[in-house]
Write a protein that holds these residues in place. Sequence first.
Motif, PDB file in Angstrom:
ATOM      1  N   ASP A  78       2.648  16.382  10.199  1.00 47.95           N
ATOM      2  CA  ASP A  78       1.582  16.700  11.743  1.00 47.95           C
ATOM      3  C   ASP A  78       2.050  16.435  12.854  1.00 47.95           C
ATOM      4  O   ASP A  78       3.450  15.620  13.288  1.00 47.95           O
ATOM      5  CB  ASP A  78       0.724  15.474  11.250  1.00 47.95           C
ATOM      6  CG  ASP A  78      -0.091  15.271  10.050  1.00 47.95           C
ATOM      7  OD1 ASP A  78      -0.226  16.975   9.480  1.00 47.95           O
ATOM      8  OD2 ASP A  78      -0.822  14.273   9.436  1.00 47.95           O
ATOM      9  N   PRO A  79       0.922  16.820  14.578  1.00 43.11           N
ATOM     10  CA  PRO A  79       1.656  17.157  15.050  1.00 43.11           C
ATOM     11  C   PRO A  79       1.776  15.114  16.021  1.00 43.11           C
ATOM     12  O   PRO A  79       1.279  14.409  15.991  1.00 43.11           O
ATOM     13  CB  PRO A  79       1.239  17.214  16.391  1.00 43.11           C
ATOM     14  CG  PRO A  79      -0.154  17.336  16.128  1.00 43.11           C
ATOM     15  CD  PRO A  79       0.314  17.421  14.009  1.00 43.11           C
ATOM     16  N   PHE A  80       3.604  15.183  16.919  1.00 43.00           N
ATOM     17  CA  PHE A  80       3.455  13.751  16.575  1.00 43.00           C
ATOM     18  C   PHE A  80       3.749  13.436  18.807  1.00 43.00           C
ATOM     19  O   PHE A  80       3.600  14.552  19.291  1.00 43.00           O
ATOM     20  CB  PHE A  80       5.568  13.512  17.036  1.00 43.00           C
ATOM     21  CG  PHE A  80       5.738  12.000  16.938  1.00 43.00           C
ATOM     22  CD1 PHE A  80       5.526  10.924  16.083  1.00 43.00           C
ATOM     23  CD2 PHE A  80       5.950  11.684  18.289  1.00 43.00           C
ATOM     24  CE1 PHE A  80       5.661  10.075  16.701  1.00 43.00           C
ATOM     25  CE2 PHE A  80       6.668  10.042  18.486  1.00 43.00           C
ATOM     26  CZ  PHE A  80       6.226   9.432  17.755  1.00 43.00           C
ATOM     27  N   GLY A 157       2.465   8.147  18.810  1.00 46.40           N
ATOM     28  CA  GLY A 157       1.744   8.266  17.246  1.00 46.40           C
ATOM     29  C   GLY A 157       0.633   8.129  16.654  1.00 46.40           C
ATOM     30  O   GLY A 157      -0.664   8.814  17.583  1.00 46.40           O
ATOM     31  N   PRO A 158       0.335   7.601  15.387  1.00 46.88           N
ATOM     32  CA  PRO A 158      -1.271   7.555  15.625  1.00 46.88           C
ATOM     33  C   PRO A 158      -2.300   6.333  16.350  1.00 46.88           C
ATOM     34  O   PRO A 158      -3.506   6.733  16.614  1.00 46.88           O
ATOM     35  CB  PRO A 158      -1.499   6.758  14.443  1.00 46.88           C
ATOM     36  CG  PRO A 158      -0.664   6.912  13.879  1.00 46.88           C
ATOM     37  CD  PRO A 158       1.015   7.204  14.764  1.00 46.88           C
ATOM     38  N   ASP A 159      -1.369   5.973  17.289  1.00 48.20           N
ATOM     39  CA  ASP A 159      -2.124   4.907  17.734  1.00 48.20           C
ATOM     40  C   ASP A 159      -2.354   5.418  19.195  1.00 48.20           C
ATOM     41  O   ASP A 159      -3.659   5.261  20.447  1.00 48.20           O
ATOM     42  CB  ASP A 159      -1.522   3.631  18.922  1.00 48.20           C
ATOM     43  CG  ASP A 159      -0.767   3.109  17.816  1.00 48.20           C
ATOM     44  OD1 ASP A 159      -1.708   2.607  16.981  1.00 48.20           O
ATOM     45  OD2 ASP A 159       0.811   1.688  17.696  1.00 48.20           O
ATOM     46  N   VAL A 160      -1.839   7.296  19.864  1.00 42.23           N
ATOM     47  CA  VAL A 160      -2.668   7.965  21.028  1.00 42.23           C
ATOM     48  C   VAL A 160      -4.110   8.054  20.520  1.00 42.23           C
ATOM     49  O   VAL A 160      -4.553   8.072  21.514  1.00 42.23           O
ATOM     50  CB  VAL A 160      -1.512   9.252  21.184  1.00 42.23           C
ATOM     51  CG1 VAL A 160      -2.175   9.839  22.307  1.00 42.23           C
ATOM     52  CG2 VAL A 160       0.143   8.575  21.035  1.00 42.23           C
ATOM     53  N   ILE A 236      -7.458  17.613  27.280  1.00 45.55           N
ATOM     54  CA  ILE A 236      -8.010  17.480  25.958  1.00 45.55           C
ATOM     55  C   ILE A 236      -9.172  18.121  26.104  1.00 45.55           C
ATOM     56  O   ILE A 236     -10.329  16.996  26.705  1.00 45.55           O
ATOM     57  CB  ILE A 236      -7.308  15.624  25.941  1.00 45.55           C
ATOM     58  CG1 ILE A 236      -5.991  15.450  25.995  1.00 45.55           C
ATOM     59  CG2 ILE A 236      -8.081  15.435  24.427  1.00 45.55           C
ATOM     60  CD1 ILE A 236      -5.939  14.528  26.133  1.00 45.55           C
ATOM     61  N   ILE A 237      -9.578  18.141  24.991  1.00 47.04           N
ATOM     62  CA  ILE A 237     -10.902  18.495  24.868  1.00 47.04           C
ATOM     63  C   ILE A 237     -11.871  17.344  23.861  1.00 47.04           C
ATOM     64  O   ILE A 237     -13.230  17.668  23.880  1.00 47.04           O
ATOM     65  CB  ILE A 237     -11.566  20.195  23.531  1.00 47.04           C
ATOM     66  CG1 ILE A 237     -10.780  20.834  25.248  1.00 47.04           C
ATOM     67  CG2 ILE A 237     -13.039  20.555  23.967  1.00 47.04           C
ATOM     68  CD1 ILE A 237     -10.425  22.451  25.049  1.00 47.04           C
ATOM     69  N   ASP A 238     -11.673  17.356  22.516  1.00 40.03           N
ATOM     70  CA  ASP A 238     -11.550  16.204  21.819  1.00 40.03           C
ATOM     71  C   ASP A 238     -10.306  15.648  20.796  1.00 40.03           C
ATOM     72  O   ASP A 238      -9.609  15.886  21.562  1.00 40.03           O
ATOM     73  CB  ASP A 238     -13.013  16.740  20.501  1.00 40.03           C
ATOM     74  CG  ASP A 238     -12.510  18.287  20.731  1.00 40.03           C
ATOM     75  OD1 ASP A 238     -11.084  18.252  20.275  1.00 40.03           O
ATOM     76  OD2 ASP A 238     -13.212  18.727  20.026  1.00 40.03           O
ATOM     77  N   THR A 239     -10.029  15.200  20.013  1.00 37.11           N
ATOM     78  CA  THR A 239      -9.116  14.467  18.972  1.00 37.11           C
ATOM     79  C   THR A 239      -8.809  15.554  18.269  1.00 37.11           C
ATOM     80  O   THR A 239      -7.598  15.423  18.164  1.00 37.11           O
ATOM     81  CB  THR A 239      -9.967  13.440  18.411  1.00 37.11           C
ATOM     82  OG1 THR A 239     -11.258  14.377  17.092  1.00 37.11           O
ATOM     83  CG2 THR A 239     -10.508  12.096  19.410  1.00 37.11           C
ATOM     84  N   ASN A 240      -9.539  16.200  18.069  1.00 37.99           N
ATOM     85  CA  ASN A 240      -8.436  17.694  17.650  1.00 37.99           C
ATOM     86  C   ASN A 240      -7.156  18.677  18.511  1.00 37.99           C
ATOM     87  O   ASN A 240      -6.928  18.394  17.840  1.00 37.99           O
ATOM     88  CB  ASN A 240      -9.780  18.723  17.028  1.00 37.99           C
ATOM     89  CG  ASN A 240     -10.942  18.468  16.876  1.00 37.99           C
ATOM     90  OD1 ASN A 240     -10.862  18.039  15.363  1.00 37.99           O
ATOM     91  ND2 ASN A 240     -11.923  19.226  16.443  1.00 37.99           N
ATOM     92  N   ASP A 241      -7.579  18.243  19.673  1.00 45.40           N
ATOM     93  CA  ASP A 241      -6.336  18.041  20.659  1.00 45.40           C
ATOM     94  C   ASP A 241      -5.146  17.275  19.958  1.00 45.40           C
ATOM     95  O   ASP A 241      -3.558  17.815  20.039  1.00 45.40           O
ATOM     96  CB  ASP A 241      -6.767  18.045  21.612  1.00 45.40           C
ATOM     97  CG  ASP A 241      -7.656  19.362  22.265  1.00 45.40           C
ATOM     98  OD1 ASP A 241      -7.607  20.623  21.950  1.00 45.40           O
ATOM     99  OD2 ASP A 241      -7.919  19.420  23.839  1.00 45.40           O
ATOM    100  N   LEU A 242      -5.501  16.178  19.165  1.00 43.54           N
ATOM    101  CA  LEU A 242      -4.422  15.272  19.065  1.00 43.54           C
ATOM    102  C   LEU A 242      -4.053  14.638  17.834  1.00 43.54           C
ATOM    103  O   LEU A 242      -2.415  15.171  17.337  1.00 43.54           O
ATOM    104  CB  LEU A 242      -4.881  13.792  19.917  1.00 43.54           C
ATOM    105  CG  LEU A 242      -4.903  13.373  20.535  1.00 43.54           C
ATOM    106  CD1 LEU A 242      -6.144  11.991  21.598  1.00 43.54           C
ATOM    107  CD2 LEU A 242      -3.854  13.348  21.747  1.00 43.54           C
TER     108      LEU A 242
END
Length: 636
Positions: A78-80, A157-160, A236-242
């Motif tokens: 997954d993207p970091f 990581g996930p904290d972002v 950033i548009i929504d959480t999908n970008d992350l």
Amino acid sequence: MNEFSTRLDGFANQLVQLVGEADSQAPNLPDMTTRVGNIFNDATNPVVQWYLPDFALPTENPSFAFDAKQSGVDAAGDPFNEATVTFALRINDPDDVTAARADNPEIAFQPIATYFTSVTLDLVRRAADGSDETLNALAVAEQVDQSSVTVTVSLTGPDVVVAYDNLLQRGVATVTLYTAYTAVTPRADWEKQADGADYKWVTEGVQTTIPIGATFSTDTYRSRYTITADGITRVIIDTNDLKDFARQRSEYRELTSLGQVSQKYPSLRHLFFGQVSGTVVAVPAAYGIVRSSAGTSARCEAVVDDSPGTLSGCRFKFAFTLAPAVDPIDLVRLSADVAAIPEAKNRTLRLALPAGLDPRHPPDLTGLSPADAAVIDGTEPQTLLLTATIADRDTTPAITDVNVFLHELAARTAPLAGQVAVRLDDRYPAPVTTDAVLNLNTTVGTDDITVSGDEDFTSLVVANLGPLDLRLTAVADVGPTTEFGQSPLDIRLATHQTTRVDKPNGGTIMSTPVLRRCLDITPPLAPADLFRYVELHTLTVQSTQHPLSFNATSIDFVAADIRQLDVTVSLRDLPAVRVQPFTLTRDHRIDSVNVQVPVDAALRGLTATVSITVDQTRRIVLDHDFLDQPVMIITV
């Protein structure tokens, strides 16, 4: 001993090493034992008092930034993500200090220097069992000046994703400040025996938790959430970008919160929501000809066509300015409804019409050859410019096609229509299409009327400012103090006339009076009347060849014992134009003659007096308009 106490003791030890013991008299130092609220007396000076400053989020936070970056992938592929969150805190005087300063103007109040021992950004995330747990992300606080502090948080990581969700969507984040300050306290007698000092240093810790809540979820800050991937930085548009790889995306998605758009607002086709900008784009069901106080934005130019083999020697260029044909009542209702949708929480949404065409998807027009018509963005915001050129076609002169075009312009069937794609942004993947209609029954009013209240505020005074007759079909009102009300109307409002309209709901004050209106047209229009709606300009062409055609095939010359019909024609409004006479016989029943007439006459009407002599004995005189019916059918 907890972590905070350990950090505080370490800080106190460092402080003692730096400053040593206090002087015996401890001049101008806060006395810890005198603390009331946030205020301390000075150890020796009665006209000096000390206070602990307060920290808060400022009303405006221009230094706020959420800068994310995707750098490679994690172990799961997954993207970091890495991110830095920056915002400011304001250093305030507490309320009790403000009150004390006002009550004791003779006292000098001094802030106590505080030192950050630790700062955390406190976030809420889901634990494996589905419950909420707290994530304390370490931060760095730096005092910029006497009134502000900058807080910087680094996340990975996930904290972002958790931070983005807490700050922008859920509004549950807090920031906790662990600070320390030093003061003095009197020594006991047994303590003085060692060195004789009256006071000793003491260090105290303070924990301050500041709710961030929805502060950074408003439209002011949404554009400051950015992500950098593949060397490109965007919002950033929504959480999908992350959660996914941050490819280029449109901020727009179709808005479904209001249900079926076309049923609720018949003059609209779709609604799209800009998740970053907060813009709700209302796509009209159609674009129509603009109508203003100057008339309709429709223009016809006659110009020379010196192409080889042309019949008439001229061609005609039409230009129409189109705008979204949106019912103003629909627009007012939508504006009120949008304020209550879920997407409007903590936001101020802006309602807009499409700004122009999407250049990626060319228009699809019918009615004329694509080479003869075109649609481009207009010179005014939200408008389109539709142009059409009519020239001689095979054996059909341009003037004939122009007359058909003009008649259809006022009829129920448009002479030129089609679909155009409107622009949301450059990244929206699918074409967003709507109709473009070239018809006087579909027009868009701008400044063609004025609406004002009468002297007793019980009705409206509506004035028609334009040169064209209008028909008022409905009146509505919506505002902060009134419920939406709508009443049907059927009022003809002649050019430059006024009328009175009763207010809906019986209200005495209207917040937003809105009138639905259209052109008052009863087709078919006479050719001369059409040019009240279409501005005609003759540029370099003064006259054109126009055919006058005759058809006598319905006559049985043998049965009627007719040998010949001698035909002479005179144009009623152009007596100086000579028309060559001709003869029809049983073997020559169809004929035509070309006349050279002024272009505007050929467009406004060609009424002729036709004299038919049967076998040189009986004479019949008829009237015929060769513009309305290019071929005269003879039935003697």
